[in-house]
Design an enzyme around this catalytic site. Structure first.
Site, PDB file in Angstrom:
ATOM      1  N   ASP A 264      28.966  45.680   2.677  1.00 48.60           N
ATOM      2  CA  ASP A 264      29.202  46.343   1.400  1.00 48.60           C
ATOM      3  C   ASP A 264      28.167  47.476   1.303  1.00 48.60           C
ATOM      4  O   ASP A 264      27.191  47.512   2.066  1.00 48.60           O
ATOM      5  CB  ASP A 264      29.067  45.359   0.233  1.00 48.60           C
ATOM      6  CG  ASP A 264      29.742  45.908  -1.035  1.00 48.60           C
ATOM      7  OD1 ASP A 264      30.013  47.125  -1.092  1.00 48.60           O
ATOM      8  OD2 ASP A 264      29.975  45.125  -1.971  1.00 48.60           O
TER       9      ASP A 264
HETATM   10  C1  BGC Z   1      31.414  47.401  -4.072  1.00 48.59           C
HETATM   11  C2  BGC Z   1      32.556  47.450  -3.076  1.00 48.59           C
HETATM   12  C3  BGC Z   1      33.012  48.878  -2.913  1.00 48.59           C
HETATM   13  C4  BGC Z   1      31.837  49.711  -2.460  1.00 48.59           C
HETATM   14  C5  BGC Z   1      32.171  51.172  -2.232  1.00 48.59           C
HETATM   15  C6  BGC Z   1      30.309  48.382  -3.711  1.00 48.59           C
HETATM   16  O1  BGC Z   1      29.387  48.477  -4.744  1.00 48.59           O
HETATM   17  O2  BGC Z   1      30.899  46.102  -4.154  1.00 48.59           O
HETATM   18  O3  BGC Z   1      33.594  46.624  -3.493  1.00 48.59           O
HETATM   19  O4  BGC Z   1      34.088  48.945  -2.036  1.00 48.59           O
HETATM   20  O5  BGC Z   1      30.826  49.655  -3.447  1.00 48.59           O
HETATM   21  O6  BGC Z   1      32.381  51.810  -3.427  1.00 48.59           O
END
Ligand code: BGC
Length: 728
Positions: A264
């Site tokens: 993530d």
């Molecule tokens: C989230 C993800 C997301 C990523 C990119 C993170 O903070 O947990 O689900 O895809 O950001 O935006």
């Protein structure tokens, strides 16, 4: 031998030969692909290999031009393609051509209990992602709804792994059929947003296997998800992005995952440990110089020092190239070109919202409203006019348009009916990322607004309150501070109900809220979720009866927070950044039904404007072996006067077992559409193997011989027919 028999055998041989050549062909296709991957890897320098393993900006990964590998484009998110962001910060790029189709978020999708809609959504997202030249779409989000407070519940699907799997698999298949890789997230146990980047989750092996893993397993083994995103949190002491057990043992070895495991954004914490555990791609790290990320220069150094074998790097590069080849990144001529904002896409968004609405209460059949007889409506509440597509953080969408309930009512009925809008209550919060909700007291009762609304309700034939939550509550990065309806809504609704007996409450929210203060006051409650770009059209069509509600709750709606398992046991949000899932396998209705706790509305519940009968439950046999498939048959009849759909649900319980089993577990369901008076015979199959529990001592799945009870119903607590079978 007579001629006929000879002919038959000749035909049979021919068929076998064809099947064999076909099999060889498909094997060789995979082989050719692997050879191509190896050839490319051989041509790469270590620096080039490593350049493929980390972001070069917020959502892109470098390609290798001289080898024909283009830059890789990733984008959020699960219910629409997110607007373009700046390459190097979190602001939007300000494009004018990146508005997109916005679907209702995850809980609404699951509430439809219609896997065909998940497939339809996947196709649309794939087409729009391709049009925007994206290679990977970061979704679906399939974490278990463990607590009503998790800020991201709205993005996720359900508290039940079977329902999650049933929706995630077609979504992923459809998306990927458009040459876009899915990224099922967040692996694993990102079940709360408070302390999401630091909390360490402890759960039993059984809870992991029976509750938290099945959705991911289905996404990978059945859906074939090309990528998986690790969760921010720790699991049993190690970050999910460097968790040997989750990433290497389970995902790679057990599930045979050959795609890309990405972190993530900002979820990578080490070089060597993460590399060895199986992470392929580092995204979103908060270090300005991309060369200094864990999977950049430090990884090159680790290889040079012998801490990470080059074979591990090659494995990662191969995973990335494999996904690129499967989604035709390296073959732009034959790749899907995509399309954007077509009428079909908008229709799909509408269908999804219309089928999601759950009718929770309809005393005296107040709904559907007969708009030909109504002269005036009081439309009350902030959610009558609020647009929600642009909220929630990473899943927010710059929707091409978003129809609010008030707009739809005015457009559809404004000519003949006086529509009196009053605010009723005001949004008293502002969202602050990662922090607390902007205003701590969000429960202020505003009597001035209430008095105004009451006056309007009094003089109208019908009052509709559009209440619920908004994305200050249902959001990434922050859990809800409580489960109440905020902004004094309960008082408002109670007062409106006193003023007008024909009061309908429409709840717009993506996670459980307390309804105890209003269920006894108002005749009708419709849960309409965040409805995406077509929200208003869909909810008004349900209110008017043009669409008969057919959604069912994808989670249990507790009377109060304390009823729900994590809170009843005091295991949320954890202590000293550790949370122990002590409720174990008793998540959601498994807890309520086993402990005999009566919720406000059970899992799987939802009414219709017509009525249904579930009957003639039978199985093909009475006694089954462990490898058998149970063929369950029953009839569903529409006994009312309107076209509609019922979701027939089959739960199974194992009354005598050496370990505690939930009172019942969902094992099959089917949404059945019926004309008035029509009956359909339905056959569903359940593998006996799927009745197993996970035996920690044996480290495997066990079906203990004996009786199992099959229960046919339309919620976990409304069972019409039961039947006992025997497993030997
Ligand atoms: C989230 C993800 C997301 C990523 C990119 C993170 O903070 O947990 O689900 O895809 O950001 O935006």
């Amino acid at each position: 031998m007579n001629k006929k028999i000879l002919k038959f055998f000749a035909l049979l041989l021919l068929m076998i030969a064809t099947i064999q050549t076909q099999a060889q062909k498909s094997i060789s296709k995979e082989d050719i692909q692997e050879q191509k991957i190896q050839k490319l890897i051989k041509k790469m320098t270590l620096q080039e290999k490593v350049s493929l393993l980390h972001g070069n900006s917020k959502f892109y990964v470098s390609g290798i031009k001289r080898l024909g590998i283009p830059e890789w484009a990733l984008s959020d998110g699960p219910h629409g393609v997110r607007a373009e962001m700046n390459r190097h910060d979190w602001n939007y790029a300000g494009w004018t051509n990146d508005s997109s189709t916005c679907f209702p978020p995850g809980t609404a999708l699951a509430a439809s209990w219609n896997p065909k809609l998940a497939y339809e959504r996947g196709l649309v997202l794939g087409e729009e992602a391709r049009y925007r030249k994206k290679d990977v779409l970061l979704g679906p989000g399939i974490n278990i709804i463990r607590t009503p407070l998790c800020g991201r519940n709205f993005e996720y699907l359900s508290e039940d792994p079977f329902l999650i799997s049933a929706m995630a698999v077609p979504y992923i298949k459809a998306l990927q059929s458009k040459d876009v890789a899915a990224s099922v997230k967040h692996y694993l146990a990102n079940n709360q947003e408070d302390h999401r980047t630091t909390v360490d989750v402890a759960m039993s092996e059984r809870a992991l296997r029976e509750i938290y893993l099945p959705g991911f397993k289905a996404a990978v083994t059945e859906g074939g998800s090309y990528t998986v995103m690790t969760a921010y949190n720790k699991f049993r002491g190690d970050w999910c992005s460097e968790n040997e057990y989750l990433d290497r043992e389970i995902l790679r070895k057990e599930l045979g995952f050959k795609g890309v495991l990405m972190s993530d954004w900002g979820g990578t914490h080490s070089t060597v440990k993460a590399a060895l555990a199986g992470l392929d791609l580092e995204m979103g790290t908060d270090i300005k110089d991309y060369n200094e990320w864990y999977f950049a220069n430090p990884l090159i150094k680790a290889v040079q020092e012998g801490k990470v074998p080059i074979s591990v790097i090659d494995e990662k590069v191969a995973n990335i190239l494999r996904v690129m080849i499967k989604t035709k990144v390296l073959d732009s001529k034959t790749r899907e070109k995509g399309s954007m904002n077509t009428p079909e896409h908008q229709k799909a968004a509408y269908n999804s919202a219309a089928e999601a609405a759950v009718l929770l209460q309809n005393n005296g059949n107040l709904l559907p409203l007969d708009f030909s007889k109504i002269k005036s409506i009081a439309v009350i509440g902030d959610n009558a006019t609020r647009k929600h597509c642009g909220g929630g953080l990473s899943s927010e969408i710059k929707a091409l348009y978003e129809i609010t309930p008030l707009e739809a009512l005015t457009h559809k009925f404004g000519k003949n009916i006086t529509i009196n809008f009053v605010q009723g209550y005001e949004k008293q919060s502002t969202f602050q990322e990662g922090g607390n909700i902007g205003q701590s007291n969000t429960d202020k009762v505003d009597w001035k607004l209430i008095d105004e609304a009451v006056a309007v309700a009094k003089k109208s034939d019908v009052a509709i309150v559009f209440g619920g939550l908004n994305h200050d509550f249902d959001t990434e990065s922050y859990d809800k501070p409580h489960m109440r309806l905020p902004y004094g809504q309960v008082t408002l609704i109670q007062e409106i109900a006193k003023a007008n007996p024909n009061t309908v409450v429409v709840i717009i929210a993506g996670s459980p809220v307390e309804l105890a203060g209003i269920v006894h006051r108002v005749p009708a409650i419709l849960w309409a979720w965040y409805g995406g770009m077509e929200a208003g059209n869909a909810v008004v069509d349900v209110l008017s009866g043009k669409v008969n509600p057919s959604g069912k709750m994808p989670f249990t709606l507790p009377v109060s927070l304390e009823q729900s398992p994590a809170h009843a046991l005091g295991n949320y949000p954890g202590r000293n950044l550790k949370v122990n899932y002590e409720e174990d396998i008793l998540v959601g209705y498994r807890w309520f039904d086993t402990k005999n706790v009566v919720p406000q509305f059970p899992f799987g519940y939802g009414l219709s404007y017509t009525s249904f009968n579930l009957d003639n439950l039978s199985t093909d046999k009475k006694v089954y072996g462990k490898k058998d498939i149970i063929h369950v048959k029953f009839t569903v009849t529409n006994t009312g006067l309107r076209y509609g759909a019922e979701v027939a649900q089959i739960y199974v319980s194992d009354p005598v077992c050496s370990v505690l089993r939930p009172a019942k577990e969902l094992k099959a369901f089917e949404k059945v559409f019926l004309q008035p008076g029509e009956s359909k015979n339905i056959e569903l199959s359940i593998k006996v193997a799927d009745l197993a529990f996970y035996d920690e001592a044996k480290k495997g799945w066990v079906v203990e011989p004996g009786e199992f009870i099959l229960e046919l119903g339309n919620s976990s607590r409304d069972i019409s027919k039961t039947l006992t079978i025997n497993v030997q």
